[in-house]
Design a protein around this motif. Structure first.
Motif, PDB file in Angstrom:
ATOM      1  N   ALA A   1      -6.277   8.965  -3.505  1.00  0.00           N
ATOM      2  CA  ALA A   1      -6.740   7.525  -2.188  1.00  0.00           C
ATOM      3  C   ALA A   1      -8.329   7.481  -3.026  1.00  0.00           C
ATOM      4  CB  ALA A   1      -6.448   8.018  -0.631  1.00  0.00           C
TER       5      ALA A   1
ATOM      6  N   ILE B   1      -5.135   1.451  -3.969  1.00  0.00           N
ATOM      7  CA  ILE B   1      -3.986   2.209  -3.285  1.00  0.00           C
ATOM      8  C   ILE B   1      -3.442   1.367  -2.347  1.00  0.00           C
ATOM      9  CG2 ILE B   1      -3.450   4.137  -4.698  1.00  0.00           C
ATOM     10  CD1 ILE B   1      -6.236   4.860  -2.371  1.00  0.00           C
TER      11      ILE B   1
ATOM     12  N   MET C   1      -2.233   3.631   1.802  1.00  0.00           N
ATOM     13  CA  MET C   1      -2.091   4.759   2.230  1.00  0.00           C
ATOM     14  C   MET C   1      -1.116   4.703   3.716  1.00  0.00           C
ATOM     15  SD  MET C   1      -3.919   7.968   2.025  1.00  0.00           S
ATOM     16  CE  MET C   1      -3.858  10.329   2.675  1.00  0.00           C
TER      17      MET C   1
ATOM     18  N   PHE D   1      -0.232   7.064   6.798  1.00  0.00           N
ATOM     19  CA  PHE D   1      -0.678   8.483   7.200  1.00  0.00           C
ATOM     20  C   PHE D   1      -0.007   9.252   8.411  1.00  0.00           C
ATOM     21  CE2 PHE D   1      -4.648   5.939   6.259  1.00  0.00           C
ATOM     22  CZ  PHE D   1      -4.967   7.371   5.509  1.00  0.00           C
TER      23      PHE D   1
END
Ligand SMILES: Nc1ncnc2c1ncn2[C@@H]1O[C@H](COP(=O)(O)OP(=O)(O)OP(=O)(O)O)[C@@H](O)[C@H]1O
Ligand SMILES: [Mg+2]
Lengths: 299, 377
Positions: free
Chosen positions: B51, B78, B80, B82
């Motif tokens: 990342a 990208i 992400m 969590f």
């Protein structure tokens, strides 16, 4: 046989519970009584100031009673007009003119510096941090003379600049320290998410860190506001012309000029002078305690 | 197009700890790769390097056709998700979803459109004006996934996204994410995903391929089925599958006629010809024999002589449709799973009794005890 046994034990436990409850009530009563007493002792001077503001001058030091025997508004009326060519409102505004920039500059500079300390790798960070903490421990009076000389060289005497300009450089280590500690307690996930969303460091500060820091920022602003309004030494050193006097100096003004000090006027103005602090505190107190991060991160 | 390649990727933390030891991994375009491993095996570290949240100490990362080693996260294409959602607490769901687009200076109308689209996909539409603290865990996690989708990234990264949810919700979110991946793929959107978890079920059901890690090394990368059937080494064999594969340390004896058998406390297990070739090529005496519980049956008259072993039944756990039957062969403990109807027919009240078990040796594995490698593949 079994049944009677059960019945008896229920009755016993009932009376036991009652006794416990009674004990608790008595305990609570004692505790509240002591707390009330302490509270009264602490608040008495404040109440005394308010009530004395309504008393005629001769009564103020002759009785401890909180209720004026002769009710008079003279203190407020004369106090507001002051012995000078300006009204007390002028001094109020003067105070705002340097307190507001002071608060704003403190918040901005402290947040930026704290953000740097808490989130970035700076060469010799430990050393700088220790230095920062050391400045908190430094007594302010140590700096008075060199600072005075400095501002004299810069030609800033008798202006508000010396009072608030230093705040633009995060000179109050205590606030920076407070913000750093708060930031360290915040999870970094949101900032990482924002980084992935495309924030650069400045956007990160503005869009993510500042909103999360809000409770701490409000505390900083609040402390700075109250301390600055109450500050006596600073204005005393740098402000020399009466037209620029803030409240703190103005109150002293009436002690100097007249021979028999009009205490009721002073106390009336003092009562008014603490109003802004109280109002600001009441407005801010909700944020003061509330944390805002709850909900964004689980756990 | 959005293929991800890790080459010799290494991470040494500032305290000198080497968390990732030069791993190599290729993730195909559109693939759903699951990284699994025990706690502390550097799954998150690997993902965070991918990342751009963690600097890399060696090797390279390629996303699409671009080496992204020193690119900041926002330029890597990208998104992400969590573990703890990491929603922005002061923004509404709508603002959370659109934040990335707003930063990218997408027009208001387009943001609105894409946010609504993602909200639709994840059934978030009625929640759009709430704040994160007004959401349940499952809803918050959906918003987190939505925030990733809205960005239309090349690669999705997930770091244990479901581990804060309860079992039921986890199961439904698992399916949802899998479906989402398929939907994105069908609509020709980039859907390459790297999904970190320590939950086997998630790994087995969601992954096109699974990468098993241990202590910063990759142990094996393969499809879930292959990983289960053909584990490369002891670690993977023990890590994948519940109840665990039976593993016993034993001796591999060569007999005169070019055959081999395993010594099992006075009894023996012969190796089938299919395994024999491979085992002999890597022959070693000290081995670990592994066999999954479902490949141990109750012996009957058709069972080959050299695959039958006598054991003493210890505990029987009723799992509903089947029983886990724990038995000992001398001092070695083993477990088998047997359908409930067979247990009720033949094994009721047999705790403490002796029983003949049929080990299906063609499904067994022989591991070199020293190198821990599977020598029977
Ligand atoms: N900032 C750091 N400094 C030093 N060591 C670290 C740091 N972060 C992680 N580690 C170490 O690196 C190793 C891998 O950590 P990582 O968080 O990647 O594990 P993980 O596989 O994600 O574990 P989990 O399943 O518990 O999340 C651990 O041994 C950890 O102690
Ligand atoms: Mg992790």
């Amino acid at each position: 046989m079994n049944k009677t046994f059960v019945n008896r034990s229920v009755a016993e436990s009932n009376s036991y519970v009652k006794a416990e409850l009674r004990k608790e009530k008595i305990g609570a009563a004692v505790r509240y009584f002591i707390l009330l007493l302490c509270g009264l002792v602490m608040l008495y001077p404040l109440f005394w100031m308010f009530s004395a503001a309504f008393k005629p001058n001769h009564e103020i030091f002759s009785s401890l009673s909180l209720w004026p025997s002769e009710f008079s508004l003279d203190g407020f009326i004369n106090g507001w007009n002051t012995g000078t060519e300006y009204t007390f409102g002028r001094f109020f505004l003067n105070t705002l003119w340097y307190v507001l920039p002071k608060v704003i500059l403190t918040v901005i500079s402290s947040v930026i510096v704290a953000y740097g300390f808490a989130r970035f790798d700076i060469p010799f960070k430990k050393f700088w941090f220790v230095t920062l903490v050391a400045t908190i421990l430094l007594p302010t009076s140590v700096l008075l003379i060199p600072q005075y000389l400095m501002f004299r060289e810069m030609g800033m005497l008798d202006s508000y600049m010396p009072l608030y300009l230093p705040m633009a450089f995060a000179t109050q280590g205590f606030f920076v320290f407070m913000l750093i500690q708060f930031l360290r307690g915040l999870p970094t996930d949101m900032e990482e998410a924002a980084q992935i969303d495309g924030c650069n460091s400045y956007q990160l500060l503005w869009y993510i860190v500042v909103p999360m820091l809000k409770p701490a920022i409000i505390s900083v602003a609040l402390f700075q506001f109250m301390w600055s309004v109450n500050d006596f030494l600073g204005p005393l050193i740098y402000i020399s012309s009466v037209e620029k006097y803030p409240i703190a100096l103005a109150l002293k003004l009436s002690i100097d000029v007249t021979e028999g000090t009009q205490w009721n006027e002073i106390l009336a103005m003092a009562s008014i002078a603490i109003v802004p602090s109280i109002v600001v505190f009441l407005i801010a107190q909700n944020y003061f305690v509330e944390g805002i991060t709850s909900g964004g991160v689980k756990g | 197009m959005s293929k991800v390649v890790l080459e010799n990727l290494t991470k040494i933390y500032s305290n000198g700890f080497e968390a990732v030891h030069g791993i190599n991994l290729e993730i195909e375009d559109g693939e759903f790769l699951v990284i699994i491993g025990p706690s502390g095996c550097a799954k998150s570290t690997t993902l965070r390097m991918l990342a751009g949240l963690e600097s890399i100490s060696g090797g390279s990362i390629t996303i699409g056709n671009m080496v992204v080693n020193s690119l900041p996260p926002k330029d890597r294409g990208i998104a992400m998700v969590f573990q703890n959602y990491a929603l922005y607490p002061h923004m509404s769901v709508r603002e959370n979803l659109g934040f990335g687009l707003k930063l990218a200076k997408v027009s208001k109308a387009d943001i609105e459109k894409q946010v609504n689209e993602a909200a639709e996909l994840l059934e978030l539409t009625p929640l759009l004006d709430r704040l994160p603290r007004q959401l349940s865990g499952g809803q918050a996690q959906r918003v987190a996934v939505g925030r990733a989708i809205v960005k239309r990234p090349q690669v999705f990264l997930f770091d244990e996204p479901l581990s804060n949810l309860d079992a039921k919700l986890r199961a439904s979110m698992r399916v949802r994410i899998s479906d989402l991946h398929k939907t994105l793929k069908k609509t020709n959107r980039s859907a390459t995903s790297v999904y970190v978890t320590h939950d086997q079920t998630e790994a087995m059901t969601m992954g096109d391929r699974i990468c098993v890690m241990k202590d910063g090394h990759i142990m094996q990368v393969d499809t879930p089925a292959n990983l289960y059937k053909y584990p490369n080494n002891l670690f993977v064999a023990g890590f994948i599958g519940a109840p665990e594969m039976n593993m016993v340390e034993t001796r591999l004896d060569r007999t005169g006629e070019g055959k081999c058998h395993l010594a099992m406390s006075g009894q023996i297990l012969g190796l089938p010809d299919a395994k024999l070739q491979k085992v002999l090529a890597n022959y070693t005496e000290d081995v670990v024999f592994g066999i999954r519980p479902e490949f141990i049956k109750l012996a009957d008259e058709n069972s080959p002589k050299d695959e039958v072993i006598k054991g003493t039944i210890g505990r029987m756990e009723n799992m509903g449709a089947e029983f886990y039957i724990h038995f000992t062969v001398e001092d070695r403990e083993m477990c088998t799973r047997i359908p409930a109807h067979i247990v009720e027919e033949k094994l009721l009240d047999s705790v403490g009794k002796e029983q003949l078990f049929h080990f299906e040796m063609q499904n067994g594995h022989i591991f070199d005890k020293q190198t821990e490698k599977n020598i029977s593949l």
